[in-house]
Each structure stands twice: as C-alpha cells, then as structure tokens.
Motif scaffolding. Structure first.
Motif, PDB file in Angstrom:
ATOM      1  N   PRO A 192       0.814  -1.220   0.000  1.00  0.00           N
ATOM      2  CA  PRO A 192       0.000   0.000   0.000  1.00  0.00           C
ATOM      3  C   PRO A 192       0.850   1.274   0.000  1.00  0.00           C
ATOM      4  CG  PRO A 192      -0.797  -1.543   1.661  1.00  0.00           C
ATOM      5  CD  PRO A 192       0.492  -2.096   1.114  1.00  0.00           C
ATOM      6  N   TRP A 193       2.130   1.149   0.358  1.00  0.00           N
ATOM      7  CA  TRP A 193       3.021   2.311   0.387  1.00  0.00           C
ATOM      8  C   TRP A 193       3.593   2.646  -0.981  1.00  0.00           C
ATOM      9  CZ3 TRP A 193       2.672   5.104   4.538  1.00  0.00           C
ATOM     10  CH2 TRP A 193       2.322   4.496   5.741  1.00  0.00           C
ATOM     11  N   ALA A 194       3.378   1.779  -1.959  1.00  0.00           N
ATOM     12  CA  ALA A 194       3.936   1.999  -3.299  1.00  0.00           C
ATOM     13  C   ALA A 194       3.582   3.399  -3.786  1.00  0.00           C
ATOM     14  CB  ALA A 194       3.402   0.945  -4.268  1.00  0.00           C
ATOM     15  N   GLY A 195       4.568   4.102  -4.278  1.00  0.00           N
ATOM     16  CA  GLY A 195       4.343   5.445  -4.810  1.00  0.00           C
ATOM     17  C   GLY A 195       4.380   6.559  -3.784  1.00  0.00           C
ATOM     18  N   PHE A 196       4.438   6.203  -2.492  1.00  0.00           N
ATOM     19  CA  PHE A 196       4.418   7.247  -1.454  1.00  0.00           C
ATOM     20  C   PHE A 196       5.586   8.211  -1.609  1.00  0.00           C
ATOM     21  CE2 PHE A 196       5.873   8.823   2.675  1.00  0.00           C
ATOM     22  CZ  PHE A 196       4.739   9.483   3.112  1.00  0.00           C
ATOM     23  N   THR A 197       6.795   7.658  -1.781  1.00  0.00           N
ATOM     24  CA  THR A 197       7.977   8.508  -1.865  1.00  0.00           C
ATOM     25  C   THR A 197       7.910   9.391  -3.102  1.00  0.00           C
ATOM     26  OG1 THR A 197       9.272   6.876  -0.681  1.00  0.00           O
ATOM     27  CG2 THR A 197      10.500   8.504  -1.926  1.00  0.00           C
ATOM     28  N   ARG A 198       7.542   8.828  -4.246  1.00  0.00           N
ATOM     29  CA  ARG A 198       7.438   9.623  -5.481  1.00  0.00           C
ATOM     30  C   ARG A 198       6.398  10.727  -5.299  1.00  0.00           C
ATOM     31  NH1 ARG A 198      10.436  11.239  -9.482  1.00  0.00           N
ATOM     32  NH2 ARG A 198       9.341  13.168  -9.269  1.00  0.00           N
ATOM     33  N   GLY A 199       5.277  10.394  -4.684  1.00  0.00           N
ATOM     34  CA  GLY A 199       4.231  11.393  -4.452  1.00  0.00           C
ATOM     35  C   GLY A 199       4.701  12.516  -3.544  1.00  0.00           C
ATOM     36  N   THR A 200       5.475  12.160  -2.526  1.00  0.00           N
ATOM     37  CA  THR A 200       6.003  13.172  -1.607  1.00  0.00           C
ATOM     38  C   THR A 200       6.967  14.103  -2.336  1.00  0.00           C
ATOM     39  OG1 THR A 200       5.762  11.664   0.256  1.00  0.00           O
ATOM     40  CG2 THR A 200       7.277  13.488   0.555  1.00  0.00           C
ATOM     41  N   VAL A 201       7.845  13.529  -3.145  1.00  0.00           N
ATOM     42  CA  VAL A 201       8.783  14.343  -3.927  1.00  0.00           C
ATOM     43  C   VAL A 201       7.999  15.277  -4.846  1.00  0.00           C
ATOM     44  CG1 VAL A 201      10.536  14.263  -5.758  1.00  0.00           C
ATOM     45  CG2 VAL A 201      10.704  12.737  -3.779  1.00  0.00           C
ATOM     46  N   ASP A 202       7.014  14.742  -5.541  1.00  0.00           N
ATOM     47  CA  ASP A 202       6.217  15.569  -6.451  1.00  0.00           C
ATOM     48  C   ASP A 202       5.509  16.700  -5.708  1.00  0.00           C
ATOM     49  OD1 ASP A 202       6.998  14.031  -8.618  1.00  0.00           O
ATOM     50  OD2 ASP A 202       5.170  12.805  -8.611  1.00  0.00           O
ATOM     51  N   ASP A 203       4.978  16.402  -4.523  1.00  0.00           N
ATOM     52  CA  ASP A 203       4.299  17.444  -3.728  1.00  0.00           C
ATOM     53  C   ASP A 203       5.254  18.580  -3.397  1.00  0.00           C
ATOM     54  OD1 ASP A 203       1.922  16.034  -3.753  1.00  0.00           O
ATOM     55  OD2 ASP A 203       2.141  15.280  -1.696  1.00  0.00           O
ATOM     56  N   TRP A 204       6.478  18.236  -2.941  1.00  0.00           N
ATOM     57  CA  TRP A 204       7.433  19.281  -2.566  1.00  0.00           C
ATOM     58  C   TRP A 204       7.957  20.031  -3.784  1.00  0.00           C
ATOM     59  CZ3 TRP A 204       7.257  21.528   1.753  1.00  0.00           C
ATOM     60  CH2 TRP A 204       6.862  20.828   2.890  1.00  0.00           C
ATOM     61  N   LEU A 205       8.119  19.339  -4.907  1.00  0.00           N
ATOM     62  CA  LEU A 205       8.530  20.035  -6.128  1.00  0.00           C
ATOM     63  C   LEU A 205       7.446  21.018  -6.567  1.00  0.00           C
ATOM     64  CD1 LEU A 205      10.298  17.180  -8.115  1.00  0.00           C
ATOM     65  CD2 LEU A 205      11.373  19.159  -6.986  1.00  0.00           C
ATOM     66  N   ASP A 206       6.188  20.669  -6.346  1.00  0.00           N
ATOM     67  CA  ASP A 206       5.082  21.596  -6.642  1.00  0.00           C
ATOM     68  C   ASP A 206       5.152  22.842  -5.759  1.00  0.00           C
ATOM     69  OD1 ASP A 206       4.070  19.882  -8.577  1.00  0.00           O
ATOM     70  OD2 ASP A 206       2.440  19.111  -7.303  1.00  0.00           O
ATOM     71  N   VAL A 207       5.458  22.647  -4.483  1.00  0.00           N
ATOM     72  CA  VAL A 207       5.595  23.791  -3.569  1.00  0.00           C
ATOM     73  C   VAL A 207       6.702  24.714  -4.068  1.00  0.00           C
ATOM     74  CG1 VAL A 207       6.291  24.504  -1.240  1.00  0.00           C
ATOM     75  CG2 VAL A 207       4.707  22.582  -1.535  1.00  0.00           C
ATOM     76  N   LEU A 208       7.839  24.130  -4.409  1.00  0.00           N
ATOM     77  CA  LEU A 208       8.966  24.938  -4.873  1.00  0.00           C
ATOM     78  C   LEU A 208       8.676  25.584  -6.223  1.00  0.00           C
ATOM     79  CD1 LEU A 208      11.813  22.579  -3.691  1.00  0.00           C
ATOM     80  CD2 LEU A 208      11.178  24.786  -2.687  1.00  0.00           C
ATOM     81  N   ALA A 209       7.954  24.900  -7.097  1.00  0.00           N
ATOM     82  CA  ALA A 209       7.582  25.485  -8.389  1.00  0.00           C
ATOM     83  C   ALA A 209       6.708  26.716  -8.189  1.00  0.00           C
ATOM     84  CB  ALA A 209       6.856  24.452  -9.253  1.00  0.00           C
ATOM     85  N   ALA A 210       5.816  26.650  -7.202  1.00  0.00           N
ATOM     86  CA  ALA A 210       4.939  27.796  -6.934  1.00  0.00           C
ATOM     87  C   ALA A 210       5.726  29.020  -6.482  1.00  0.00           C
ATOM     88  CB  ALA A 210       3.898  27.414  -5.875  1.00  0.00           C
ATOM     89  N   CYS A 211       6.953  28.810  -6.030  1.00  0.00           N
ATOM     90  CA  CYS A 211       7.798  29.909  -5.562  1.00  0.00           C
ATOM     91  C   CYS A 211       8.597  30.549  -6.690  1.00  0.00           C
ATOM     92  CB  CYS A 211       8.794  29.407  -4.519  1.00  0.00           C
ATOM     93  SG  CYS A 211       8.014  28.633  -3.141  1.00  0.00           S
ATOM     94  N   GLN A 212       8.667  29.882  -7.815  1.00  0.00           N
ATOM     95  CA  GLN A 212       9.464  30.394  -8.915  1.00  0.00           C
ATOM     96  C   GLN A 212       8.613  31.299  -9.803  1.00  0.00           C
ATOM     97  OE1 GLN A 212      10.627  26.337 -10.197  1.00  0.00           O
ATOM     98  NE2 GLN A 212      12.711  27.157 -10.307  1.00  0.00           N
ATOM     99  N   PRO A 213       9.220  32.397 -10.270  1.00  0.00           N
ATOM    100  CA  PRO A 213       8.497  33.194 -11.265  1.00  0.00           C
ATOM    101  C   PRO A 213       8.266  32.333 -12.518  1.00  0.00           C
ATOM    102  CG  PRO A 213      10.632  34.196 -10.701  1.00  0.00           C
ATOM    103  CD  PRO A 213      10.529  32.900  -9.957  1.00  0.00           C
TER     104      PRO A 213
END
Length: 126
Positions: free
Chosen positions: A50-71
């Motif tokens: 059931p944990w499959a994809g958890f790490t990838r999803g977490t990375v994607d979530d944080w990359l989204d946060v950082l993308a929102a900070c970029q012009p």
C-alpha cells in the motif's frame, strides 16, 4: 499540492522558501517517532505494498511547492526543474543529517548558506 503549503511559498523566491521550509522540520520529540521515513523506506523496497508510490508522491508534492515559488519564466526554463530538485535535495539531505545528529544549529546554517549561494547564482552575483 497541499493548499497549506501555498502560505509558505513567497512568489518568486525559491531559495527563500527553502529557508522557510527547513525550520519546519520536526522537533527532537517529533523526530523520535518520525513515521514518514518508514513510509518512504517501505515504498522503495515494497513496490507492491500500500506504500507503493508514497515517496514519489512526496517528492512531487514538494517540487510543486517549490515550483509555486518560482516566477513563471524560471519555472518554465530548461533548468527550472533542476533548480527545484537541487533545493529539495538540499533540504532532504539536511533533514537526514538533523535526524542523525540533532545538530540543528550547524545544519540550519549550512542550509541558509547554500540557499544564499543559490540566490546569488540565480541573480548573477558571483
């Protein structure tokens, strides 16, 4: 992306956001039961769980946060994702160091130093 993360993301300053995110690492009491590390490990070694994809999803979530900070121009530039990934790698590495050593002052100083260097590089100040 978690809507609460938008409050952390000042528009246009990814290194500044890294500085804001690092102090939100768990306190020593919280780190003793830091369960997301276990979830990440399981997602990597138990791909059918059931944990499959958890790490990838977490990375994607944080990359989204950082993308929102970029012009927009930086976010869409060829190296936009590379800059986000470098910031996330720095924060993850520092968090692992924090979990291993509990040396918050040194690790916080190191994160701030690296993000300041990134900011200078991005603005062409050498």
């Amino acid at each position: 992306m978690n809507p609460g993360h938008r409050a952390l993301a000042p528009s246009g300053d990814r290194p500044h956001t890294g500085n804001l995110l690092f102090p939100t690492a768990p306190s020593p009491l919280q780190r003793s039961g830091f369960g997301s590390g276990q979830a990440c490990a399981r997602s990597l070694v138990e791909p059918g769980s059931p944990w499959a994809g958890f790490t990838r999803g977490t990375v994607d979530d944080w990359l989204d946060v950082l993308a929102a900070c970029q012009p927009q121009p930086e976010r869409d530039a060829d190296d936009g994702v590379t800059r986000r990934t470098a910031t996330l790698a720095l924060l993850r590495s520092a968090l692992l160091g924090l979990l291993a050593t509990d040396d918050e002052p040194s690790l916080t100083a190191a994160v701030h130093q690296q993000l300041a260097l990134a900011r200078r590089e991005e603005h062409g100040v050498g």
